[in-house]
Scaffold this motif. Structure first.
Motif, PDB file in Angstrom:
ATOM      1  N   ALA B  11      47.937  11.783  47.509  1.00 18.06           N
ATOM      2  CA  ALA B  11      46.670  12.156  48.137  1.00 18.06           C
ATOM      3  C   ALA B  11      45.715  12.695  47.088  1.00 18.06           C
ATOM      4  O   ALA B  11      45.222  13.812  47.173  1.00 18.06           O
ATOM      5  N   GLY B  15      43.992   7.694  46.376  1.00 18.97           N
ATOM      6  CA  GLY B  15      44.674   7.619  47.660  1.00 18.97           C
ATOM      7  C   GLY B  15      43.754   7.895  48.834  1.00 18.97           C
ATOM      8  O   GLY B  15      43.730   7.140  49.818  1.00 18.97           O
ATOM      9  N   GLY B  35      50.887  13.256  50.416  1.00 20.83           N
ATOM     10  CA  GLY B  35      50.612  13.948  49.156  1.00 20.83           C
ATOM     11  C   GLY B  35      51.595  15.073  48.937  1.00 20.83           C
ATOM     12  O   GLY B  35      51.986  15.753  49.887  1.00 20.83           O
ATOM     13  N   GLU B  37      51.050  17.734  46.982  1.00 24.66           N
ATOM     14  CA  GLU B  37      50.458  18.957  46.432  1.00 24.66           C
ATOM     15  C   GLU B  37      50.219  20.054  47.465  1.00 24.66           C
ATOM     16  O   GLU B  37      49.950  21.191  47.096  1.00 24.66           O
ATOM     17  N   ARG B  44      39.447  16.628  40.737  1.00 23.03           N
ATOM     18  CA  ARG B  44      40.162  17.083  39.558  1.00 23.03           C
ATOM     19  C   ARG B  44      39.225  17.382  38.364  1.00 23.03           C
ATOM     20  O   ARG B  44      39.490  18.312  37.598  1.00 23.03           O
ATOM     21  N   LEU B  47      38.358  20.942  37.321  1.00 23.69           N
ATOM     22  CA  LEU B  47      39.394  21.888  36.875  1.00 23.69           C
ATOM     23  C   LEU B  47      39.182  22.380  35.452  1.00 23.69           C
ATOM     24  O   LEU B  47      39.540  23.502  35.119  1.00 23.69           O
ATOM     25  N   THR B 109      49.797   7.388  42.639  1.00 21.41           N
ATOM     26  CA  THR B 109      50.540   8.580  42.231  1.00 21.41           C
ATOM     27  C   THR B 109      49.956   9.273  41.002  1.00 21.41           C
ATOM     28  O   THR B 109      50.471  10.302  40.569  1.00 21.41           O
ATOM     29  N   ARG B 131      46.638  20.140  37.745  1.00 16.72           N
ATOM     30  CA  ARG B 131      46.539  20.509  39.154  1.00 16.72           C
ATOM     31  C   ARG B 131      45.712  21.767  39.345  1.00 16.72           C
ATOM     32  O   ARG B 131      45.528  22.552  38.414  1.00 16.72           O
ATOM     33  N   ILE B 156      39.888  16.583  27.648  1.00 16.84           N
ATOM     34  CA  ILE B 156      40.319  17.771  28.380  1.00 16.84           C
ATOM     35  C   ILE B 156      40.406  18.971  27.457  1.00 16.84           C
ATOM     36  O   ILE B 156      39.921  20.053  27.782  1.00 16.84           O
ATOM     37  N   GLU B 294      42.096   6.471  32.828  1.00 19.87           N
ATOM     38  CA  GLU B 294      42.258   7.809  33.404  1.00 19.87           C
ATOM     39  C   GLU B 294      40.846   8.296  33.644  1.00 19.87           C
ATOM     40  O   GLU B 294      40.299   9.064  32.864  1.00 19.87           O
ATOM     41  N   TRP B 324      32.667  10.163  32.255  1.00 19.50           N
ATOM     42  CA  TRP B 324      31.736  11.165  31.724  1.00 19.50           C
ATOM     43  C   TRP B 324      32.517  12.401  31.327  1.00 19.50           C
ATOM     44  O   TRP B 324      33.640  12.619  31.786  1.00 19.50           O
TER      45      TRP B 324
HETATM   46  C1  LIG Z   1      41.319  18.559  34.032  1.00 17.51           C
HETATM   47  C2  LIG Z   1      40.830  17.175  34.273  1.00 17.51           C
HETATM   48  C3  LIG Z   1      39.489  16.852  34.024  1.00 17.51           C
HETATM   49  C4  LIG Z   1      39.013  15.558  34.237  1.00 17.51           C
HETATM   50  N1  LIG Z   1      37.692  15.288  33.981  1.00 17.51           N
HETATM   51  C5  LIG Z   1      37.228  14.032  34.161  1.00 17.51           C
HETATM   52  C6  LIG Z   1      35.867  13.725  33.873  1.00 17.51           C
HETATM   53  O1  LIG Z   1      35.094  14.566  33.447  1.00 17.51           O
HETATM   54  N2  LIG Z   1      35.432  12.456  34.075  1.00 17.51           N
HETATM   55  C7  LIG Z   1      36.266  11.485  34.549  1.00 17.51           C
HETATM   56  O2  LIG Z   1      35.821  10.338  34.712  1.00 17.51           O
HETATM   57  N3  LIG Z   1      37.565  11.730  34.831  1.00 17.51           N
HETATM   58  C8  LIG Z   1      38.061  12.994  34.645  1.00 17.51           C
HETATM   59  N4  LIG Z   1      39.379  13.263  34.924  1.00 17.51           N
HETATM   60  C9  LIG Z   1      40.251  12.175  35.393  1.00 17.51           C
HETATM   61  C10 LIG Z   1      40.262  12.034  36.899  1.00 17.51           C
HETATM   62  O3  LIG Z   1      40.375  13.271  37.518  1.00 17.51           O
HETATM   63  C11 LIG Z   1      41.427  11.138  37.287  1.00 17.51           C
HETATM   64  O4  LIG Z   1      41.193   9.886  36.714  1.00 17.51           O
HETATM   65  C12 LIG Z   1      41.598  10.979  38.781  1.00 17.51           C
HETATM   66  O5  LIG Z   1      41.883  12.211  39.380  1.00 17.51           O
HETATM   67  C13 LIG Z   1      42.713   9.990  39.074  1.00 17.51           C
HETATM   68  O6  LIG Z   1      42.931   9.896  40.442  1.00 17.51           O
HETATM   69  P1  LIG Z   1      44.299   9.338  41.021  1.00 17.51           P
HETATM   70  O7  LIG Z   1      44.151   9.368  42.493  1.00 17.51           O
HETATM   71  O8  LIG Z   1      44.649   8.067  40.350  1.00 17.51           O
HETATM   72  O9  LIG Z   1      45.415  10.373  40.559  1.00 17.51           O
HETATM   73  P2  LIG Z   1      45.563  11.925  40.896  1.00 17.51           P
HETATM   74  O10 LIG Z   1      44.245  12.538  41.117  1.00 17.51           O
HETATM   75  O11 LIG Z   1      46.432  12.470  39.823  1.00 17.51           O
HETATM   76  O12 LIG Z   1      46.339  11.943  42.282  1.00 17.51           O
HETATM   77  C14 LIG Z   1      47.670  11.530  42.412  1.00 17.51           C
HETATM   78  C15 LIG Z   1      48.344  12.394  43.453  1.00 17.51           C
HETATM   79  O13 LIG Z   1      49.585  11.824  43.823  1.00 17.51           O
HETATM   80  C16 LIG Z   1      50.554  12.838  43.933  1.00 17.51           C
HETATM   81  N5  LIG Z   1      51.889  12.229  43.849  1.00 17.51           N
HETATM   82  C17 LIG Z   1      52.491  11.700  42.753  1.00 17.51           C
HETATM   83  N6  LIG Z   1      53.701  11.206  43.080  1.00 17.51           N
HETATM   84  C18 LIG Z   1      53.874  11.420  44.404  1.00 17.51           C
HETATM   85  C19 LIG Z   1      54.935  11.120  45.343  1.00 17.51           C
HETATM   86  N7  LIG Z   1      56.050  10.499  44.957  1.00 17.51           N
HETATM   87  N8  LIG Z   1      54.771  11.488  46.644  1.00 17.51           N
HETATM   88  C20 LIG Z   1      53.628  12.114  47.046  1.00 17.51           C
HETATM   89  N9  LIG Z   1      52.605  12.415  46.216  1.00 17.51           N
HETATM   90  C21 LIG Z   1      52.724  12.063  44.908  1.00 17.51           C
HETATM   91  C22 LIG Z   1      50.181  13.759  42.800  1.00 17.51           C
HETATM   92  O14 LIG Z   1      50.750  15.033  42.932  1.00 17.51           O
HETATM   93  C23 LIG Z   1      48.664  13.781  42.959  1.00 17.51           C
HETATM   94  O15 LIG Z   1      48.278  14.724  43.914  1.00 17.51           O
HETATM   95  C24 LIG Z   1      39.886  14.556  34.711  1.00 17.51           C
HETATM   96  C25 LIG Z   1      41.237  14.873  34.949  1.00 17.51           C
HETATM   97  C26 LIG Z   1      41.713  16.150  34.735  1.00 17.51           C
HETATM   98  C27 LIG Z   1      43.162  16.464  34.992  1.00 17.51           C
END
Ligand SMILES: Cc1cc2nc3c(=O)[nH]c(=O)nc-3n(C[C@H](O)[C@H](O)[C@H](O)COP(=O)(O)OP(=O)(O)OC[C@H]3O[C@@H](n4cnc5c(N)ncnc54)[C@H](O)[C@@H]3O)c2cc1C
Ligand code: FES
Lengths: 105, 411
Positions: B11, B15, B35, B37, B44, B47, B109, B131, B156, B294, B324
């Motif tokens: 989530a 997701g 999710g 969390e 994110r 953070l 994920t 997180r 980061i 990412e 960005w």
């Molecule tokens: C500190 C930080 C700053 C960032 N700044 C930028 C920025 O300035 N610009 C930019 O473009 N991008 C930035 N990003 C990147 C951006 O946040 C990520 O690319 C984005 O959050 C990815 O989304 P996602 O849904 O793929 O993964 P996530 O947001 O990581 O979500 C995945 C979720 O799945 C959950 N999960 C994993 N496995 C399981 C399981 N088996 N069962 C249930 N749940 C599970 C995880 O716990 C998590 O909650 C940053 C990231 C971080 C960490």
């Protein structure tokens, strides 16, 4: 709702498919001219974060926020794309003797 | 057996966008968003930025409300993890023991921080940032006067360094490479970033070869190969992320620097899709070159795109990558893939900042990058992104000339 018409600028000060910033008192607005030549106005800041939409890109009837690419429908202010989810407030616009006016309360 | 529907694992940004999109595309059956969390999906990117410098106790920036999920009839399973995928039986098994049948499954994920392998007994106490709870913990320890070491000069690490300085900490940033932001950002932009950090008081050490991290008497001691010892109160490691592939791997799906999907975001099992930070995909705009991103917008767009394909639309994903980063009042943006380029054309925007166009052998624009303050560059980057999307080949002279309107080069 009452309100007064405020002059923004001359018509040709806004290019087609573009947007300008207009400040009035404490408030700030975005005033748009679409590729079809229509004028619209909304609050200046994006509803996601406090970022001014006048730096955004106008595409047809859509304004795209420059910060995270959220989108709004210009005529209605409706939020169109993530991350924006709150609609933008819009204001009536009129064109009179080559000037653009918006009505604010 | 229950009626089987659409199930989304993770989530996060990808997701939740997928779940919402499934509904808005007209899927009327069940949608389950799982999710681990225990929080509503949140932004994110904040953070490492707003959240760390917030004066008052912050809260996560949720991207949907519970009411909205309920209204869209999305069954949100919070604080539970998917442990196993029964691909034959079309079911997922949760840590709680619950089983949920699926017709189509989306793996969203995400990624997790890469762990620093280093000698010394301090290595177990490093802070990693992924997180909400990590950010809360970090924010609490960033006190006025704290001595902070940030390991890693990527996005980061740099954003954390900027936030820590703004909280009144004494900050040292260690980068193993020759320069900051070695991945995906032209050297000229990295220089601007470095200068700004130095101006703000961050001590930057490039070419730093860290040997060990020891802990004792309430402080850390970092030892570099050249003998330097840096004492400090907090160590943050920002050395990259690794895709969260454990579940996919255990389920026998193909893995290739992330969960391997095709251009339709489909894994090696046609009923299972993947989106966001966890997957690698062939990019149709770049000769099907396989990449993993990412980046926030990619997570949004791929999540939404995967939703369409889960419902059978079979469309290839071809959105231009975009990223960005905010540090102090500088914003940096990159659209496209800079590593596909052989030449860089600079467009000097004066007060507004700098823009760089990245061209491949054929002169096609494969990326645009820029840095500036005040946000006025964004519009130009956005048009640059459209040039990438159109695989345009404008004359380099026109790209370099700031008096030529970029919109014109689109036509
Ligand atoms: C500190 C930080 C700053 C960032 N700044 C930028 C920025 O300035 N610009 C930019 O473009 N991008 C930035 N990003 C990147 C951006 O946040 C990520 O690319 C984005 O959050 C990815 O989304 P996602 O849904 O793929 O993964 P996530 O947001 O990581 O979500 C995945 C979720 O799945 C959950 N999960 C994993 N496995 C399981 C399981 N088996 N069962 C249930 N749940 C599970 C995880 O716990 C998590 O909650 C940053 C990231 C971080 C960490
Ligand atoms: S500030 Fe406008 S989309 Fe985020």
């Amino acid at each position: 709702m009452s309100g007064e018409w405020i002059e923004v600028c001359a018509v040709d000060e806004i290019e087609e498919e573009d947007v300008i910033r207009f400040d009035h008192g404490e408030r700030t607005f975005a005033v748009y001219r679409t590729d079809k030549g229509h004028f619209y106005a909304s609050d200046g800041y994006c509803t996601h974060e406090k970022f001014h939409l006048s730096n955004g890109l106008v595409m047809g009837n859509v304004i795209e926020c420059p910060k995270h690419n959220g989108r709004f429908d210009i005529p209605t202010g409706a939020a169109k794309r993530a991350p924006v989810c709150v609609d933008l407030r819009t204001y009536p616009v009129k064109v009179e003797s080559d000037s653009v006016f918006i009505k604010i309360d | 057996m229950n009626e089987s529907g659409m199930v989304v694992v993770g989530a996060g940004e990808a997701g939740v966008r997928a779940a919402l999109e499934l509904r808005s595309l007209g899927w009327d059956g069940e949608i389950t968003l799982i999710g681990n969390e225990g929080l509503l999906p949140y932004e994110r990117p904040k953070l490492s930025k707003e959240l760390l410098i917030a004066v008052e106790e912050p809260s996560p920036a949720a991207v949907v409300s519970e009411a909205q999920l309920a209204e869209e009839r999305i069954d949100w399973v919070s604080g539970d993890a998917v442990r196993r995928i029964d691909r034959e039986g079309h079911r997922v098994e949760l840590a709680s023991g619950r089983e949920i049948p699926y017709m189509r499954l989306l793996l969203a994920t995400g990624a997790k921080p890469r762990k620093l392998e280093i000698a010394g007994d301090g290595a177990g106490d490093l802070i990693y940032l992924r997180r909400y709870e990590d950010a809360v913990r970090l924010r609490e320890s960033l006190r006025n006067g704290s001595r902070v070491v940030v390991i890693g000069g990527g996005f980061i690490g740099l954003e954390v360094a900027a936030s820590a300085i703004q909280r009144g900490c004494a900050v040292t940033l260690l980068e193993a490479g020759r320069r900051l932001l070695a991945r995906g950002v032209p050297e000229a932009i990295a220089k601007v970033v470095e200068q700004e950090h130095r101006k703000q008081g961050v001590r930057i050490v490039t070419g730093a070869s860290l040997e060990r991290i020891d802990k004792g008497a309430g402080e850390f001691k970092l030892r570099l190969a050249d003998g330097t010892v840096i004492p400090c109160d907090i160590v943050i490691a920002g050395i990259g992320a690794v895709p969260e592939t454990a579940l996919a791997e255990k389920s026998g799906l193909d893995i290739d620097n992330g969960i391997r999907v095709n251009e339709k975001l489909q894994t090696s099992d046609p009923n299972i899709f993947a989106a966001g930070d966890c997957c690698s995909f062939p990019h149709v705009l770049f000769g099907n070159h396989r990449i993993r991103l990412e980046a926030w917008r990619n997570a949004v767009d791929q999540g939404m795109h995967a939703a369409g394909n889960m419902l059978g639309s079979e469309k290839p994903y071809g959105v231009v990558p975009w990223f960005w980063s905010d540090q102090y009042d500088l914003t940096l943006q990159v659209a496209g893939l800079t590593d596909r380029a052989v030449t860089i054309v600079e467009r000097n925007m004066g007060e507004e900042g700098q823009i760089y166009f990245h061209l491949n052998e054929e002169g096609t624009v494969v990326a645009v990058s820029g840095i500036g303050s005040g946000g006025s560059l964004a519009k130009h980057i956005r048009i640059g992104e459209m040039l990438v999307e159109k695989q345009a080949k404008p004359a380099a002279e026109a790209l370099a000339d700031h008096t030529v309107r970029l919109k014109q080069l689109m036509r």
